[in-house]
Design a protein around this motif. Structure first.
Motif, mmCIF file in Angstrom:
data_model
loop_
_atom_site.group_PDB
_atom_site.id
_atom_site.type_symbol
_atom_site.label_atom_id
_atom_site.label_comp_id
_atom_site.label_asym_id
_atom_site.label_seq_id
_atom_site.Cartn_x
_atom_site.Cartn_y
_atom_site.Cartn_z
ATOM 1 N N SER A 53 0.844 -1.192 0.000
ATOM 2 C CA SER A 53 0.000 0.000 0.000
ATOM 3 C C SER A 53 0.879 1.241 0.000
ATOM 4 O O SER A 53 2.046 1.204 0.396
ATOM 5 C CB SER A 53 -0.943 0.020 1.205
ATOM 6 O OG SER A 53 -0.203 0.040 2.411
ATOM 7 N N ALA A 54 0.271 2.348 -0.456
ATOM 8 C CA ALA A 54 0.990 3.616 -0.514
ATOM 9 C C ALA A 54 -0.011 4.751 -0.413
ATOM 10 O O ALA A 54 -1.154 4.640 -0.864
ATOM 11 C CB ALA A 54 1.794 3.727 -1.813
ATOM 12 N N ALA A 55 0.418 5.849 0.204
ATOM 13 C CA ALA A 55 -0.462 7.007 0.358
ATOM 14 C C ALA A 55 0.378 8.274 0.379
ATOM 15 O O ALA A 55 1.515 8.277 0.863
ATOM 16 C CB ALA A 55 -1.280 6.908 1.651
ATOM 17 N N LEU A 56 -0.197 9.341 -0.150
ATOM 18 C CA LEU A 56 0.503 10.624 -0.164
ATOM 19 C C LEU A 56 0.548 11.212 1.233
ATOM 20 O O LEU A 56 -0.485 11.364 1.892
ATOM 21 C CB LEU A 56 -0.206 11.591 -1.122
ATOM 22 C CG LEU A 56 0.471 12.946 -1.338
ATOM 23 C CD1 LEU A 56 1.785 12.770 -2.081
ATOM 24 C CD2 LEU A 56 -0.450 13.891 -2.105
ATOM 25 N N LEU A 63 4.072 7.641 1.643
ATOM 26 C CA LEU A 63 4.278 6.590 2.639
ATOM 27 C C LEU A 63 4.098 5.232 1.972
ATOM 28 O O LEU A 63 3.055 4.960 1.370
ATOM 29 C CB LEU A 63 3.284 6.756 3.778
ATOM 30 C CG LEU A 63 3.374 5.752 4.928
ATOM 31 C CD1 LEU A 63 4.750 5.798 5.594
ATOM 32 C CD2 LEU A 63 2.271 6.011 5.953
ATOM 33 N N ILE A 64 5.127 4.403 2.076
ATOM 34 C CA ILE A 64 5.148 3.101 1.404
ATOM 35 C C ILE A 64 5.170 1.988 2.441
ATOM 36 O O ILE A 64 5.974 2.005 3.386
ATOM 37 C CB ILE A 64 6.409 2.952 0.504
ATOM 38 C CG1 ILE A 64 6.431 4.049 -0.576
ATOM 39 C CG2 ILE A 64 6.495 1.575 -0.097
ATOM 40 C CD1 ILE A 64 5.504 3.832 -1.722
ATOM 41 N N PHE A 65 4.301 1.007 2.271
ATOM 42 C CA PHE A 65 4.346 -0.236 3.047
ATOM 43 C C PHE A 65 4.634 -1.374 2.073
ATOM 44 O O PHE A 65 3.969 -1.493 1.036
ATOM 45 C CB PHE A 65 3.026 -0.479 3.776
ATOM 46 C CG PHE A 65 2.725 0.519 4.856
ATOM 47 C CD1 PHE A 65 3.260 0.350 6.125
ATOM 48 C CD2 PHE A 65 1.929 1.631 4.608
ATOM 49 C CE1 PHE A 65 2.994 1.280 7.134
ATOM 50 C CE2 PHE A 65 1.659 2.555 5.599
ATOM 51 C CZ PHE A 65 2.193 2.387 6.870
ATOM 52 N N ILE A 78 8.330 -3.695 5.793
ATOM 53 C CA ILE A 78 8.993 -2.399 5.960
ATOM 54 C C ILE A 78 7.991 -1.261 5.746
ATOM 55 O O ILE A 78 6.941 -1.434 5.109
ATOM 56 C CB ILE A 78 10.177 -2.223 4.983
ATOM 57 C CG1 ILE A 78 9.652 -2.206 3.534
ATOM 58 C CG2 ILE A 78 11.216 -3.298 5.189
ATOM 59 C CD1 ILE A 78 10.701 -1.757 2.522
ATOM 60 N N ALA A 79 8.324 -0.101 6.292
ATOM 61 C CA ALA A 79 7.592 1.139 6.045
ATOM 62 C C ALA A 79 8.623 2.220 5.749
ATOM 63 O O ALA A 79 9.582 2.391 6.503
ATOM 64 C CB ALA A 79 6.736 1.530 7.246
#
Length: 212
Positions: free
Chosen positions: A153-156, A167-169, A188-189
């Motif tokens: 998942s990813a979000a601005l 933000l990267i998971f 990881i995050a």
């Protein structure tokens, strides 16, 4: 002298309600010249029930239309005040760049490294050109490390002009040497900072998400 009839008698005056009278029903009585709340209510009651229902329904429609217009105006003002939707091209670029940077094997060719470099910019691009996968995993080349990264998942996080943090998971599968059957899986995050270069988002920095 007054007017007399042929028989010598004075004619009766013309009544006010006669069609020949100039001030009959054509003008309202002095008491009804200006409508009052009482007279308006009296007129309302005198109307047929069906007409009153139609007028009441029309009034309700007018009120509802006014409310809808007010809500629409308020929504339009709020939408102009609210931030613009997230730039999904920046998020997509961050996901693709992190996946490419953190996926490698000891046998990667120069062509494969060049493909990874196309996602990078700035100091990270120069560091990758000099050290290759060692920028991701220390001594990766000397230890024959293989890594495969899958973003879940990813979000601005935030954006300032042509700079954005995403933000990267992700999950990493790490293999040391020839032990392909025993990968180590790690969640990881990361904060992935992307910069717009010639209208293209490129990865410029990757940092660990620190606990608050």
């Amino acid at each position: 002298m007054g007017a007399h009839s042929a028989d010598g008698q004075t004619p009766d005056p013309i009544p006010h309600d006669s069609p020949m009278s100039g001030d009959g029903d054509a003008s309202p009585p002095p008491g009804d010249a200006t409508p009052t709340p009482h007279s308006l209510r009296r007129r309302w009651r005198r109307q047929p029930r069906g007409d009153r229902r139609l007028q009441a329904a029309a009034a309700v429609v007018v009120v509802i239309a006014a409310l809808v217009a007010a809500i629409g105006f308020t929504s339009a003002v709020q939408s102009r005040a609210e931030p613009q939707p997230a730039d999904h091209t920046a998020i997509r670029a961050a996901v693709d760049a992190v996946t490419a940077l953190m996926t490698f094997t000891p046998g990667d060719t120069p062509k494969q490294r060049a493909a990874v470099a196309e996602h990078l910019t700035g100091a990270l691009s120069a560091d990758f050109a000099a050290r290759g996968p060692d920028v991701v995993f220390p001594d990766a080349r000397a230890s024959d490390i293989s890594m495969k990264t899958t973003v879940s998942s990813a979000a601005l996080g935030d954006r300032h002009g042509e700079l954005a943090r995403v933000l990267i998971f992700a999950t990493q599968e790490i293999v040391v040497g020839k032990q392909q059957d025993y990968p180590t899986r790690v969640g990881i995050a990361r904060w992935a900072t992307v910069s717009k270069v010639n209208d293209v988002w490129r990865l410029s920095r990757v940092t660990t998400v620190s606990p608050q």
